[in-house]
Design a protein around this motif. Structure first.
Motif, PDB file in Angstrom:
ATOM      1  N   GLY A 154     -37.846   7.253  77.782  1.00  0.00           N
ATOM      2  CA  GLY A 154     -36.811   7.041  77.251  1.00  0.00           C
ATOM      3  C   GLY A 154     -36.180   5.481  77.152  1.00  0.00           C
ATOM      4  O   GLY A 154     -34.475   4.940  76.708  1.00  0.00           O
ATOM      5  N   LYS A 155     -36.853   4.770  77.114  1.00  0.00           N
ATOM      6  CA  LYS A 155     -36.610   3.308  76.524  1.00  0.00           C
ATOM      7  C   LYS A 155     -36.140   3.615  74.625  1.00  0.00           C
ATOM      8  O   LYS A 155     -35.077   3.374  74.185  1.00  0.00           O
ATOM      9  CB  LYS A 155     -37.661   2.430  76.068  1.00  0.00           C
ATOM     10  N   ALA A 156     -36.307   5.046  74.211  1.00  0.00           N
ATOM     11  CA  ALA A 156     -35.830   5.440  73.160  1.00  0.00           C
ATOM     12  C   ALA A 156     -34.076   5.814  73.356  1.00  0.00           C
ATOM     13  O   ALA A 156     -33.893   5.819  72.188  1.00  0.00           O
ATOM     14  CB  ALA A 156     -36.293   6.520  71.911  1.00  0.00           C
ATOM     15  N   ALA A 157     -33.971   6.591  73.692  1.00  0.00           N
ATOM     16  CA  ALA A 157     -33.013   6.958  74.554  1.00  0.00           C
ATOM     17  C   ALA A 157     -31.783   5.878  74.489  1.00  0.00           C
ATOM     18  O   ALA A 157     -30.543   5.470  73.909  1.00  0.00           O
ATOM     19  CB  ALA A 157     -32.969   7.982  76.012  1.00  0.00           C
ATOM     20  N   ALA A 158     -32.742   4.314  76.048  1.00  0.00           N
ATOM     21  CA  ALA A 158     -32.046   3.344  76.180  1.00  0.00           C
ATOM     22  C   ALA A 158     -31.244   3.122  75.043  1.00  0.00           C
ATOM     23  O   ALA A 158     -30.322   2.611  74.246  1.00  0.00           O
ATOM     24  CB  ALA A 158     -32.672   3.078  77.420  1.00  0.00           C
ATOM     25  N   GLN A 159     -32.583   2.828  73.331  1.00  0.00           N
ATOM     26  CA  GLN A 159     -32.283   2.161  72.736  1.00  0.00           C
ATOM     27  C   GLN A 159     -31.160   2.559  71.651  1.00  0.00           C
ATOM     28  O   GLN A 159     -29.567   2.192  70.639  1.00  0.00           O
ATOM     29  CB  GLN A 159     -33.384   1.309  71.199  1.00  0.00           C
ATOM     30  N   TYR A 160     -31.242   4.117  71.717  1.00  0.00           N
ATOM     31  CA  TYR A 160     -29.990   4.690  70.913  1.00  0.00           C
ATOM     32  C   TYR A 160     -28.569   4.215  71.561  1.00  0.00           C
ATOM     33  O   TYR A 160     -27.819   3.948  70.600  1.00  0.00           O
ATOM     34  CB  TYR A 160     -29.850   5.718  70.348  1.00  0.00           C
ATOM     35  N   ALA A 161     -28.413   4.569  73.421  1.00  0.00           N
ATOM     36  CA  ALA A 161     -27.385   3.892  73.249  1.00  0.00           C
ATOM     37  C   ALA A 161     -26.761   2.254  72.985  1.00  0.00           C
ATOM     38  O   ALA A 161     -25.044   1.966  72.681  1.00  0.00           O
ATOM     39  CB  ALA A 161     -27.676   4.143  74.973  1.00  0.00           C
ATOM     40  N   GLU A 162     -27.716   1.668  73.017  1.00  0.00           N
ATOM     41  CA  GLU A 162     -26.960   0.178  72.853  1.00  0.00           C
ATOM     42  C   GLU A 162     -26.690   0.069  71.266  1.00  0.00           C
ATOM     43  O   GLU A 162     -25.809  -0.492  70.790  1.00  0.00           O
ATOM     44  CB  GLU A 162     -28.549  -0.469  73.116  1.00  0.00           C
ATOM     45  N   GLU A 163     -27.937   0.211  70.640  1.00  0.00           N
ATOM     46  CA  GLU A 163     -26.940   0.492  69.318  1.00  0.00           C
ATOM     47  C   GLU A 163     -25.863   1.138  68.339  1.00  0.00           C
ATOM     48  O   GLU A 163     -25.154   1.330  67.744  1.00  0.00           O
ATOM     49  CB  GLU A 163     -29.019   0.822  68.176  1.00  0.00           C
ATOM     50  N   TYR A 164     -25.178   2.528  69.429  1.00  0.00           N
ATOM     51  CA  TYR A 164     -24.337   2.761  69.511  1.00  0.00           C
ATOM     52  C   TYR A 164     -23.043   2.829  70.023  1.00  0.00           C
ATOM     53  O   TYR A 164     -22.198   2.378  69.533  1.00  0.00           O
ATOM     54  CB  TYR A 164     -24.648   4.515  70.326  1.00  0.00           C
ATOM     55  N   LEU A 165     -23.489   0.994  70.921  1.00  0.00           N
ATOM     56  CA  LEU A 165     -22.551   0.828  71.329  1.00  0.00           C
ATOM     57  C   LEU A 165     -22.016  -0.508  70.072  1.00  0.00           C
ATOM     58  O   LEU A 165     -21.042  -0.626  70.315  1.00  0.00           O
ATOM     59  CB  LEU A 165     -22.641   0.477  72.943  1.00  0.00           C
ATOM     60  N   GLN A 166     -23.122  -0.636  69.749  1.00  0.00           N
ATOM     61  CA  GLN A 166     -22.763  -2.202  69.239  1.00  0.00           C
ATOM     62  C   GLN A 166     -21.806  -1.160  68.241  1.00  0.00           C
ATOM     63  O   GLN A 166     -21.655  -1.979  66.937  1.00  0.00           O
ATOM     64  CB  GLN A 166     -24.305  -2.366  68.487  1.00  0.00           C
ATOM     65  N   GLU A 167     -22.000  -0.627  66.974  1.00  0.00           N
ATOM     66  CA  GLU A 167     -22.318   0.360  65.674  1.00  0.00           C
ATOM     67  C   GLU A 167     -20.387   0.608  66.103  1.00  0.00           C
ATOM     68  O   GLU A 167     -18.871   0.367  65.347  1.00  0.00           O
ATOM     69  CB  GLU A 167     -22.292   1.487  65.394  1.00  0.00           C
ATOM     70  N   TYR A 168     -19.871   0.840  67.689  1.00  0.00           N
ATOM     71  CA  TYR A 168     -18.213   1.422  67.979  1.00  0.00           C
ATOM     72  C   TYR A 168     -17.390   0.096  67.439  1.00  0.00           C
ATOM     73  O   TYR A 168     -16.583   0.085  67.758  1.00  0.00           O
ATOM     74  CB  TYR A 168     -18.659   2.175  69.025  1.00  0.00           C
ATOM     75  N   LYS A 169     -18.195  -0.928  68.574  1.00  0.00           N
ATOM     76  CA  LYS A 169     -17.674  -2.431  68.665  1.00  0.00           C
ATOM     77  C   LYS A 169     -17.260  -2.560  67.710  1.00  0.00           C
ATOM     78  O   LYS A 169     -15.909  -3.293  66.964  1.00  0.00           O
ATOM     79  CB  LYS A 169     -18.540  -3.187  69.391  1.00  0.00           C
ATOM     80  N   ALA A 170     -18.195  -2.599  66.427  1.00  0.00           N
ATOM     81  CA  ALA A 170     -18.109  -2.601  64.955  1.00  0.00           C
ATOM     82  C   ALA A 170     -17.257  -1.760  64.431  1.00  0.00           C
ATOM     83  O   ALA A 170     -15.971  -2.606  63.551  1.00  0.00           O
ATOM     84  CB  ALA A 170     -19.157  -3.056  64.230  1.00  0.00           C
ATOM     85  N   ARG A 171     -16.258  -0.762  64.470  1.00  0.00           N
ATOM     86  CA  ARG A 171     -15.645  -0.056  63.715  1.00  0.00           C
ATOM     87  C   ARG A 171     -13.890  -0.585  64.444  1.00  0.00           C
ATOM     88  O   ARG A 171     -13.169  -0.429  63.967  1.00  0.00           O
ATOM     89  CB  ARG A 171     -16.066   1.285  63.830  1.00  0.00           C
ATOM     90  N   VAL A 172     -14.179  -0.548  66.386  1.00  0.00           N
ATOM     91  CA  VAL A 172     -13.029  -0.819  66.002  1.00  0.00           C
ATOM     92  C   VAL A 172     -12.826  -2.574  66.100  1.00  0.00           C
ATOM     93  O   VAL A 172     -11.412  -2.274  65.591  1.00  0.00           O
ATOM     94  CB  VAL A 172     -13.233  -1.411  68.230  1.00  0.00           C
TER      95      VAL A 172
END
Length: 251
Positions: A154-172
């Motif tokens: 669960g922690k690994a999946a949540a960590q990916y979601a956090e990193e995915y969100l940050q990368e999305y924000k950087a692209r925006v």
């Protein structure tokens, strides 16, 4: 049978919304068989409460041909013997939608990343966001909560979601609004950067973050697929399920 009211209950308030086309002259609200309020104006109203409520009756009064016709609907509030909690990697999947015409057909889902926050793809812009768990519970009362038996998973999946969100924000910030929210059937489930939707975000978080693949039956991985996959999954346990979770079609 048509429904005339929608009732949403939180810990200390009840929201009642008229969803039919009937022009009620007034509405009376009974909590556990006791009249507590009468409303004469507006299509929605809130009622503060400070005690447990189990049974709600809303009576709309309609004038027709010089007579008052009462139309009543009752709602039962599910109670729980213990408080719920949320952990990183928990999956929330709902069969209802804010757009009620889609309830049972589309649904919604999100991944929990802390004890009070989740990451979701809610539709529109932004395509991915972090939001409170509470707003999900209020918008989607007909939901289930599943937790991986392995906290590490669960922690690994949540960590990916956090990193995915940050990368999305950087692209925006750079002017690249990718991924775009879409249910298009031609998209690859494994591609995170062209298109995204709610249950795909959950799937990606587990697949790319925790190396765990949730099986898919058709072209897109819907909330119904997510719910069906998790309810009998030996690697997950059900923490909570509303009694009216119901998907109309197998997507």
């Amino acid at each position: 049978m048509s429904q005339h009211f929608k009732v949403t209950k939180n810990s200390d308030w009840i929201k009642i919304k008229r969803i039919s086309n009937f022009a009620f002259h007034s509405c009376a609200v009974y909590l556990d068989h006791r009249l507590v309020a009468t409303y004469y104006e507006g299509d929605s109203f809130h009622l503060q409460i400070n005690y447990p409520v189990h049974h709600i009756v809303v009576v709309g009064h309609l004038f027709q041909y010089g007579h008052v016709i009462p139309i009543a609907e009752q709602f039962f509030v599910q109670t729980h013997s213990r408080a719920r909690n949320f952990k990183s990697g928990d999956i929330l999947v709902a069969s209802d939608n804010v757009n009620e015409s889609l309830t049972g057909y589309i649904g919604h889902s999100a991944i929990v990343v802390s004890d009070d926050q989740l990451i979701e793809s809610p539709g529109g812009d932004p395509a991915i966001r972090k939001a409170s768990i509470q707003q999900f519970l209020e918008k989607h009362p007909r939901h289930a909560q599943f937790r991986p038996k392995s906290a590490k998973l669960g922690k690994a999946a949540a960590q990916y979601a956090e990193e995915y969100l940050q990368e999305y924000k950087a692209r925006v910030e750079k002017g690249e609004k990718k991924p775009v929210f879409s249910y298009t059937l031609s998209q690859s489930l494994e591609d995170p950067w062209e298109y995204i939707y709610c249950s795909k975000l959950v799937w990606l978080s587990y697949y790319k973050g925790a190396d765990y693949k949730l099986e898919n039956d058709y072209l897109w991985f819907s909330p119904e697929d997510l719910y069906t996959n998790l309810k009998d999954n030996k690697d997950f346990k059900k923490i909570y399920e509303h009694e009216n979770v119901d998907f109309v079609v197998n997507t």
